[in-house]
Design an enzyme around this catalytic site. Structure first.
Site, PDB file in Angstrom:
ATOM      1  N   ASP A  25      -9.094  -6.243  -3.738  1.00 34.85           N
ATOM      2  CA  ASP A  25      -9.036  -5.086  -2.967  1.00 34.85           C
ATOM      3  C   ASP A  25      -9.982  -4.014  -3.226  1.00 34.85           C
ATOM      4  O   ASP A  25     -10.133  -3.578  -4.533  1.00 34.85           O
ATOM      5  CB  ASP A  25      -7.762  -4.450  -3.862  1.00 34.85           C
ATOM      6  CG  ASP A  25      -6.958  -3.397  -2.838  1.00 34.85           C
ATOM      7  OD1 ASP A  25      -7.790  -2.616  -2.167  1.00 34.85           O
ATOM      8  OD2 ASP A  25      -5.917  -3.198  -2.911  1.00 34.85           O
ATOM      9  N   SER A  83       0.951  -1.082   0.046  1.00 37.20           N
ATOM     10  CA  SER A  83       0.046  -0.066  -0.050  1.00 37.20           C
ATOM     11  C   SER A  83       0.978   1.105  -0.182  1.00 37.20           C
ATOM     12  O   SER A  83       1.730   1.350  -0.790  1.00 37.20           O
ATOM     13  CB  SER A  83      -1.059  -0.074   1.187  1.00 37.20           C
ATOM     14  OG  SER A  83      -2.069   0.920   1.127  1.00 37.20           O
ATOM     15  N   HIS A 111      -7.152  -5.769   0.216  1.00 36.48           N
ATOM     16  CA  HIS A 111      -6.062  -4.875   0.322  1.00 36.48           C
ATOM     17  C   HIS A 111      -5.045  -5.322   1.320  1.00 36.48           C
ATOM     18  O   HIS A 111      -3.830  -5.286   1.007  1.00 36.48           O
ATOM     19  CB  HIS A 111      -6.835  -3.414   0.710  1.00 36.48           C
ATOM     20  CG  HIS A 111      -5.734  -2.488   0.954  1.00 36.48           C
ATOM     21  ND1 HIS A 111      -4.990  -1.953  -0.513  1.00 36.48           N
ATOM     22  CD2 HIS A 111      -5.164  -1.659   1.693  1.00 36.48           C
ATOM     23  CE1 HIS A 111      -4.146  -0.747  -0.042  1.00 36.48           C
ATOM     24  NE2 HIS A 111      -4.228  -0.731   1.324  1.00 36.48           N
TER      25      HIS A 111
END
Length: 337
Positions: free
Chosen positions: A268, A193, A298
């Site tokens: 995600d 991320s 995610h």
């Protein structure tokens, strides 16, 4: 007396004439403004709203992006690994900020020659919250791991910012290079991320010191994410200077010529998986891999079956190559797991 009255009468008429002339002038001056507002008032109002939203977003971008205080105990308590050789380390960045690292050591066969992964986590939480993932990496990949809390996270000092996170990543890499017990020829970067953007930046500036990069469920840039999350506003038309944090990974990936692994969870719901595919396509690396996990979310793609196998195969492939950046054959591969 009569002359005095006539003088005052003249002055009164003159003042009335002046006032009348001034009012006429004011009306003439106001007329274009009234007509303009009548014709374009909606546009002016939209512009004012647009500028206001941009100002609010600029002011609160750090709040919307970093979340260092979530969960509420993140700045007070950082879990440590138990029963595993590790070091709780504090280092200083170039601008004097004190950072907290955890070094988890692999102690199995050939441990002096095993790779070292620098682990850059996403927003919120601290390095202690990433230990379950890191310990599985330790066991399955047989690597050392250096986990870093950016400034403003966990027990690290300061406040998070884009430039600050870049300085933090440089400081960690510099520290790893000073360790005589870590193989400097096998340094891998891993970022998930937000951490993926940090890893891409560090790799783009230090290709001579990094063996490979692995990024998971990361984004093209903050402007791209703003357009995705706030699609009901025309965010795509905001100039770049409106963004306090940019993280322009889609540009910086062009400087990452080392072997690269892109890990994408197709489930995600935060970062569109298409961004991972686009980063893969933008990568100039001669050895690049895209590992796709249809059920990967995610934060939990690492729990998908085949996840560690994909990482292990990539690491072995890089290590087998004597000089990863000078491979004679271009090799790209997409794996759906």
């Amino acid at each position: 007396m009569e002359k005095s009255w006539m003088l005052w009468s003249f002055i009164e008429r003159w003042l009335l004439a002046l006032a009348s002339w001034s009012w006429a002038l004011c009306r003439i001056s106001l007329l274009p403004l009234i007509v303009t507002f009548h014709l374009y008032g909606g546009i002016v109002l939209l512009l004012l709203i647009f500028v206001s939203i941009a100002g609010i977003l600029y002011k609160f971008q750090d709040v919307l992006l970093y979340f260092p205080e979530q969960p509420s105990s993140s700045r007070l308590y950082v879990p440590m690994p138990t029963g595993i050789p590790h070091e709780n380390i504090f280092i200083r960045t170039k601008d004097g900020v004190r950072l907290n690292l955890i070094l988890v050591r692999y102690t199995g066969d050939n441990s002096p020659y095993c790779p070292t992964i620098i682990y850059f986590h996403g927003n919120a939480g601290n390095i202690g919250h990433r230990l379950p993932n890191a310990l599985l990496m330790l066991v399955n990949l047989r690597v050392n791991l250096v986990l870093v809390d950016y400034r403003g996270y966990g027990k690290s000092e300061g406040e998070a910012s884009e430039e600050g996170l870049y300085l933090d990543s440089e400081a960690v890499l510099d520290y790893v290079m000073t360790r005589p017990d870590l193989d400097k020829t096998k340094v891998f970067l891993f970022g998930r991320s937000l951490g993926g953007a940090v890893a891409i930046h560090l790799a783009s500036e230090n290709s001579h010191r990094i063996s490979a990069i692995m990024v998971e469920n990361t984004f093209l840039s903050i402007p791209h994410m703003a357009s995705t999350l706030f699609s009901f506003f025309p965010m795509r038309y905001l100039p770049l200077w409106c963004y306090k944090n940019k993280f322009l990974s889609y540009r910086k990936i062009s400087q990452c010529r080392m072997p690269s692994l892109f890990i994408s969870g197709l489930s995600d719901q935060l970062i569109p998986p298409v961004m991972m595919k686009q980063l893969y396509e933008l990568s100039p690396s001669r050895t690049k891999r895209l590992a796709i996990f249809p059920d990967g979310t995610h934060n939990d793609t690492w729990q998908c079956q085949g996840y560690f196998t994909a990482l292990e195969q990539f690491i072995k492939e890089v290590i087998k190559s004597h000089s990863p950046e000078d491979m004679t054959k271009t090799s790209s591969n997409v794996t759906i797991i």
